[in-house]
Design an enzyme around this catalytic site. Structure first.
Site, PDB file in Angstrom:
ATOM      1  N   GLU A  79       1.029  -1.110   0.156  1.00 34.32           N
ATOM      2  CA  GLU A  79       0.060  -0.099  -0.020  1.00 34.32           C
ATOM      3  C   GLU A  79       0.840   1.261  -0.049  1.00 34.32           C
ATOM      4  O   GLU A  79       1.717   1.481   1.051  1.00 34.32           O
ATOM      5  CB  GLU A  79      -0.820   0.042   1.068  1.00 34.32           C
ATOM      6  CG  GLU A  79      -1.798   1.079   1.343  1.00 34.32           C
ATOM      7  CD  GLU A  79      -2.981   1.035   2.120  1.00 34.32           C
ATOM      8  OE1 GLU A  79      -3.135  -0.065   2.790  1.00 34.32           O
ATOM      9  OE2 GLU A  79      -3.481   2.109   2.816  1.00 34.32           O
ATOM     10  N   LYS A 271      -7.360  -0.770  11.017  1.00 37.03           N
ATOM     11  CA  LYS A 271      -6.713  -1.305  10.063  1.00 37.03           C
ATOM     12  C   LYS A 271      -5.647  -0.235   9.690  1.00 37.03           C
ATOM     13  O   LYS A 271      -4.623  -0.839   9.336  1.00 37.03           O
ATOM     14  CB  LYS A 271      -7.597  -0.939   8.899  1.00 37.03           C
ATOM     15  CG  LYS A 271      -7.282  -1.857   7.566  1.00 37.03           C
ATOM     16  CD  LYS A 271      -6.650  -1.136   6.800  1.00 37.03           C
ATOM     17  CE  LYS A 271      -6.105  -1.423   5.314  1.00 37.03           C
ATOM     18  NZ  LYS A 271      -5.389  -0.585   4.551  1.00 37.03           N
ATOM     19  N   ASP A 287       4.239 -14.046  11.480  1.00 32.38           N
ATOM     20  CA  ASP A 287       2.993 -14.536  10.888  1.00 32.38           C
ATOM     21  C   ASP A 287       1.953 -13.347  11.156  1.00 32.38           C
ATOM     22  O   ASP A 287       1.332 -13.227  12.152  1.00 32.38           O
ATOM     23  CB  ASP A 287       2.696 -15.905  11.704  1.00 32.38           C
ATOM     24  CG  ASP A 287       1.267 -16.229  11.324  1.00 32.38           C
ATOM     25  OD1 ASP A 287       0.625 -15.633  10.443  1.00 32.38           O
ATOM     26  OD2 ASP A 287       0.996 -17.578  11.405  1.00 32.38           O
TER      27      ASP A 287
HETATM   28  C1  MEV Z   1      -5.705   3.230   5.056  1.00 34.12           C
HETATM   29  O1  MEV Z   1      -5.433   1.919   4.474  1.00 34.12           O
HETATM   30  C2  MEV Z   1      -6.096   3.530   6.476  1.00 34.12           C
HETATM   31  C3  MEV Z   1      -6.981   4.298   6.956  1.00 34.12           C
HETATM   32  O2  MEV Z   1      -8.291   4.236   6.401  1.00 34.12           O
HETATM   33  C4  MEV Z   1      -6.824   4.257   8.205  1.00 34.12           C
HETATM   34  C5  MEV Z   1      -7.880   5.155   8.925  1.00 34.12           C
HETATM   35  O3  MEV Z   1      -8.997   5.441   8.500  1.00 34.12           O
HETATM   36  O4  MEV Z   1      -7.775   5.703  10.146  1.00 34.12           O
HETATM   37  C6  MEV Z   1      -6.632   5.721   6.192  1.00 34.12           C
END
Ligand code: MEV
Length: 429
Positions: A79, A271, A287
């Protein structure tokens, strides 16, 4: 359908795909080009039915100061913006005392599930009497682990009510020193299963016992690390964009508070944390599925999925912290055989497992900080669009001066593949 695919050579596997899946000549060439000239055999061993390698970039997020020690973090991610976001936050916090981290606990749990004609009370009464024998039954596995400071720490009994009756879980707690310890734990548990069966039969041959399965648990709430950054409100100004530092801090805290109460937001927020953590976890050969599963389960520990990080503002001091389980290893497994993982660990100064827990947590907090800071100021798309533009320019084979002109032109405009293509075409005409 094909039988014996695994027995085919790498070339035969590719030939099969050409015949059955119409793989193009170009695709075939790419598969072959992605073979490592010297280490292909090593890479083949990591998985099965290998036909080639799937590259992901290994990047460096420099300038992490963690408990006053300076690190450059190896990160593997597909990413864009993740490494840049980590690096930006790392530099920012390095000038504000750095990341303060602490390992809270390092226990891992394995579970031996069994059915038995014994009541929970009978088994719990018997357990203290047979605990030593259970431990002895795996002594040949635990002796070397004990020399490294690990071993079995505790054994507990749990019961699970199913429609088919009661099933028991023998929960065995392990310290695994610098190893992730999955193989060690699973081997101990399987061996202990035989021993448990035997011991219960000796105590009462009339009661049946059936071992169902033995496996480590990826829920590791007793393998916890925390990480915090702190500064005065004024010091947040560089991230505040058009807001005052105080407004920024309030908006930031507001965003984090939302993630502590709203599941849909919490998942995305977490995430963003895992963007930073996984990248270090993958780079160091750990892992990432285990780490992900454990982290998200921990985020639900109070019965509702919530943010793993918290923000506080008190007496004009801003603090942002993260606490999560990270069961990692820095010896054994892929960490010692993947050539890139070995280099990543070397870049980190060959850390202990405890060090790596703290490094990965700092990476998670750094990415979380950058993401939330962007969300409550300019929005996330601005940075992403810059990367998006750079990716499009790359696919168009843009020269350096074309790149500079495009960056300037698209500074305040919508970026899309067709618009960038048209712009480059106009330059070339
Ligand atoms: C994108 O990979 C991660 C975000 O969506 C995290 C967030 O919204 O805090 C930008």
């Amino acid at each position: 359908m094909i039988a014996g695919f695994s027995k085919l050579s790498q070339q035969e596997k590719i030939d099969y795909l050409i015949k059955e899946r119409g793989l193009s000549h170009h695709a075939t060439e790419l598969l072959i080009n992605h073979h490592h000239p010297e280490l292909q055999e090593t890479y083949n061993q990591f998985s099965e039915n290998t036909i080639s390698n799937f590259y992901l970039p290994l990047g460096i997020a420099p300038n992490f100061v963690i408990n006053s020690k300076w690190y450059d973090l190896p990160m593997v991610t597909e990413e864009s913006s993740v490494v840049a976001a980590a690096a930006k936050a790392a530099k920012f916090w390095s000038e504000r005392g750095g990341f303060k981290t602490k390992v809270i606990s390092t226990l891992k749990k394995g579970q031996l599930f069994f059915k038995a004609d014994w009541s929970f009370y009978e088994l719990s009464t018997l357990l203290p009497q047979i605990e030593d024998k259970l431990k002895q039954s795996v002594a040949e596995l635990t002796t070397s682990m004990e020399k490294r400071g690990g071993g079995i720490r505790d054994i507990d009994l749990d019961q699970i009510e199913l429609k088919t009756g009661t099933t028991y879980a023998l929960d065995v707690y392990f310290e695994t020193a610098d190893a992730m310890g999955a193989n060690f734990i699973n081997s101990c548990l399987e061996k202990m299963g035989d021993s448990l069966h035997h011991l219960l039969q000796i105590h009462n041959p009339n009661k049946s016992v059936e071992i169902i399965m033995a496996i480590l648990s990826n829920y590791t709430p007793d393998c916890l690390v925390e990480c915090t950054v702190t500064c005065s409100l004024d010091e947040l100004k560089p991230y505040a964009a058009d807001f005052s530092a105080r407004e920024f801090a309030n908006r930031f805290k507001h965003a984090v508070d939302i993630a502590t109460r709203n599941t849909s937001r919490a998942v995305t927020h977490n995430k963003g944390i895992m963007n930073g953590i996984d990248a270090v976890i993958i780079a160091t050969g750990n892992d990432f599925r285990a780490i992900e599963a454990g982290a998200h389960a921990y985020a639900s520990r109070n019965g509702k999925y919530a943010s793993l990080s918290q923000a506080e503002i008190k007496d004009d001091i801003f603090s942002f912290s993260l606490c999560l389980p990270l069961a990692v290893g820095t010896i054994g497994g892929l960490t010692s055989i993947h050539p890139m993982a070995k280099i990543a660990l070397e870049i980190l100064g060959n850390p202990s497992a405890k060090d790596l827990m703290q490094i990965a947590a700092a990476s998670g907090l750094a990415n979380n900080f950058s993401a939330v800071a962007a969300l409550v100021t300019s929005g996330i798309q601005k940075g992403h669009m810059k990367m998006h533009l750079s990716n499009i320019l790359q696919t168009l084979g843009a020269e350096q001066d074309e790149i500079e002109q495009a960056e300037n032109y698209f500074k305040d405009k919508q970026v899309s593949h067709s618009l960038v293509k048209a712009f480059i075409k106009s330059l070339r005409n």
